[in-house]
Design an enzyme around this catalytic site. Sequence first.
Site, PDB file in Angstrom:
ATOM      1  N   LYS A 154      12.167  22.655   4.024  1.00 37.63           N
ATOM      2  CA  LYS A 154      11.315  23.808   3.722  1.00 37.63           C
ATOM      3  C   LYS A 154      11.292  24.800   4.893  1.00 37.63           C
ATOM      4  O   LYS A 154      11.346  26.004   4.692  1.00 37.63           O
ATOM      5  CB  LYS A 154       9.896  23.298   3.424  1.00 37.63           C
ATOM      6  CG  LYS A 154       9.003  24.339   2.823  1.00 37.63           C
ATOM      7  CD  LYS A 154       7.956  23.782   1.893  1.00 37.63           C
ATOM      8  CE  LYS A 154       7.446  22.412   2.208  1.00 37.63           C
ATOM      9  NZ  LYS A 154       6.398  22.337   3.211  1.00 37.63           N
ATOM     10  N   THR A 200      11.045  19.007 -11.051  1.00 42.15           N
ATOM     11  CA  THR A 200      10.709  20.407 -10.752  1.00 42.15           C
ATOM     12  C   THR A 200       9.714  20.933 -11.780  1.00 42.15           C
ATOM     13  O   THR A 200       8.742  21.618 -11.436  1.00 42.15           O
ATOM     14  CB  THR A 200      11.993  21.272 -10.748  1.00 42.15           C
ATOM     15  OG1 THR A 200      12.869  20.738  -9.768  1.00 42.15           O
ATOM     16  CG2 THR A 200      11.700  22.728 -10.448  1.00 42.15           C
ATOM     17  N   CYS A 247      12.463  18.623  32.427  1.00 39.94           N
ATOM     18  CA  CYS A 247      11.084  18.201  32.648  1.00 39.94           C
ATOM     19  C   CYS A 247      11.002  16.772  33.198  1.00 39.94           C
ATOM     20  O   CYS A 247      11.207  16.574  34.391  1.00 39.94           O
ATOM     21  CB  CYS A 247      10.261  18.405  31.380  1.00 39.94           C
ATOM     22  SG  CYS A 247       8.523  18.680  31.772  1.00 39.94           S
ATOM     23  N   HIS A 269      11.112  23.994  29.995  1.00 42.10           N
ATOM     24  CA  HIS A 269      11.916  23.614  28.818  1.00 42.10           C
ATOM     25  C   HIS A 269      12.799  24.785  28.371  1.00 42.10           C
ATOM     26  O   HIS A 269      12.401  25.552  27.492  1.00 42.10           O
ATOM     27  CB  HIS A 269      10.990  23.191  27.675  1.00 42.10           C
ATOM     28  CG  HIS A 269      10.309  21.896  27.941  1.00 42.10           C
ATOM     29  ND1 HIS A 269      10.847  20.681  27.580  1.00 42.10           N
ATOM     30  CD2 HIS A 269       9.147  21.622  28.576  1.00 42.10           C
ATOM     31  CE1 HIS A 269      10.033  19.713  27.969  1.00 42.10           C
ATOM     32  NE2 HIS A 269       8.998  20.264  28.575  1.00 42.10           N
ATOM     33  N   GLU A 320      15.291  24.799  26.536  1.00 44.29           N
ATOM     34  CA  GLU A 320      15.732  24.687  25.139  1.00 44.29           C
ATOM     35  C   GLU A 320      14.862  25.507  24.195  1.00 44.29           C
ATOM     36  O   GLU A 320      15.311  25.904  23.111  1.00 44.29           O
ATOM     37  CB  GLU A 320      15.762  23.212  24.700  1.00 44.29           C
ATOM     38  CG  GLU A 320      14.406  22.528  24.487  1.00 44.29           C
ATOM     39  CD  GLU A 320      13.788  21.947  25.757  1.00 44.29           C
ATOM     40  OE1 GLU A 320      14.197  22.357  26.863  1.00 44.29           O
ATOM     41  OE2 GLU A 320      12.886  21.089  25.654  1.00 44.29           O
TER      42      GLU A 320
HETATM   43  N1  GLN Z   1       5.515  13.437  31.524  1.00 41.85           N
HETATM   44  C1  GLN Z   1       5.834  14.509  32.416  1.00 41.85           C
HETATM   45  C2  GLN Z   1       4.636  15.371  32.727  1.00 41.85           C
HETATM   46  O1  GLN Z   1       3.665  15.346  32.009  1.00 41.85           O
HETATM   47  C3  GLN Z   1       6.963  15.335  31.860  1.00 41.85           C
HETATM   48  C4  GLN Z   1       6.573  16.088  30.631  1.00 41.85           C
HETATM   49  C5  GLN Z   1       7.750  16.551  29.820  1.00 41.85           C
HETATM   50  O2  GLN Z   1       8.844  16.050  29.948  1.00 41.85           O
HETATM   51  N2  GLN Z   1       7.517  17.493  28.948  1.00 41.85           N
HETATM   52  O3  GLN Z   1       4.637  16.078  33.694  1.00 41.85           O
END
Ligand code: GLN
Length: 583
Positions: free
Chosen positions: A57, A231, A426, A557, A559
């Site tokens: 979805k 459906t 991270c 992050h 990504e």
């Molecule tokens: N666990 C780690 C922290 O809280 C890394 C967090 C994560 O990888 N998003 O800092």
Amino acid sequence: MAKKSLSLVKKSETILTKKTLPTKANDQINTRVKKSSQDKITKYIFVVGGVMSGVGKGVAASSIAKILQARGLKVTAIKIDPYVNVDAGTMNPTEHGECFVLKDGLETDQDMGNYERFLDIDLLGTNYMTTGSVYQAVIAKERNLGYGGRNVQVVPDIPAEAIRRIKKAGAEASADVVLIEVGGTVGEYENILFIEAIRMMKTEAPHNVVVVMLSYLPVPGHVGEMKTKPTQHAVRTLGASGVFADIILARAPVPLDNKRKDKISRFCNVLPENVISAPDVSSIYDIPLNFEKDHLSDRLCNLLSLSCNQSSDLKSWKQFVSKSKNTKNTVRIAVVGKYFSSGDFVLADVYISVLEAIKYSSYKLGLKPEIVYLSANDFLDKKSLKELKQYDGVLLPGGFGKTGVEGMINVIKYARENKIPYFGICYGMQLAVLEFARNVLNLKNASTEEIDPMAKDLVIGVMADQKTKIASGDMGGSMRLGQYPTVITKGSIAHKSYKQDTVLERHRHRYEVNPSYVMELEKAGMQFSGKSPDGRLMEIMELPTTVHPFFLGIQFHPELQARPLTPHPLFTAFIKASYETKK
Ligand code: GLN
């Protein structure tokens, strides 16, 4: 560029019509009316699930948004999650999939990532709601006498708050069209109040609201024929709530034939041209193009009297899709995670943004990524590490808690010592710092406060402003979340990749590199090439290319900002290094 309108705005919705003014003046007024956001009529498309969940979805909603955007319309998207959780941050990834963090810090569902990637726009917290967040707002308003002493009721007050948010998101984005995906399937208790919100909005402005039902048409093996009955039942169930589908997306293993199209049309009260075939495809990025084969954007523009470009501009999208299918050489990437398995199943959804980011950068380089998911726990035994030799690069995504950590540290050590390109996101960065402290600085007891708060050398410690939150049990939505700046050192891998001195990236963490160990780590050869503007937080860690082809970790992050048409520079640098060091 002059826009040709498919059809004019509905008469009842315009202040001035052609009949009342001479043509030229009418044109001027129309332009003025169109430009003024105050007078802009926003249209709403709801996507609901019929029959069953898990048939795409979110991707279907993103694809609808994409094809409308390609017609020159300003589109925004909303996801409604029927959970009582206030946001997606407290949900276990093995249960709910990836938690997608928006730039303003809200922790949301992975479908928000699909929207951002398909539309190439940044969404805000207003674009996401859960049952919990809606109730929370209604209750807070009631406590502040916001309802003037009257009875506050589930209906209409809960749907009314959902509607307020939907309209607010449309206004904030000055959108022509707002796409709203209602989580769950029709007939469930959980999403009924949101279905009621659709009914209320449609009653208020029937020509401004369209309901798309994504259904599923099974082809049972022993029958060998596509069945429309589920459906039909789903349409009836939805109808019992006073909501009727205008368009039916027929998800099925194969394309819909005319016989089935007619049958659905007849039994489900939709025109045959409003039954759109949505067969299984090899890539989700084909879906907008497939929808257009059935002229879906024409149908929607027509139903909503949308003034949009006559032709669709999906040129760069098509180029991306064709590039993704015409790759020559392969790059093999091992993603070592801890949330992969659920019973006998592999849950790649948990790291969906990471996987997509790898793909975009690989396609950009003309490479076909072969992504292999490995469970960190499998590397607790060092003998298994040799398996890593067959990969061109190793990526460790984010994570929380103790499980799999020692396996991850073994993997990092192996990648560092064997010069396998390493990309740590991270937790993947924090554990790389930890591994370096243990094995290069010889701090054998080094650890992170997250898993061993009593350890002698806490090279990863809890952030100062997180201490009180943890102590008081305030764990929801209280990490360092959302977009923050990072200042990058010139000459570093990071700077060469970004080609920028400062970048904004999204965060989601509670722990950080302990500043008291930074000098020692740097002396031993680790470079912190990205820091917060005050120099206090370590954002990027890398090893010089003289000692390792690519060893880089980031506290944020990346990504979450990788998009099909604009891959993320750090992912591209990692994939490039992986390919170049290929044995
Ligand atoms: N666990 C780690 C922290 O809280 C890394 C967090 C994560 O990888 N998003 O800092």
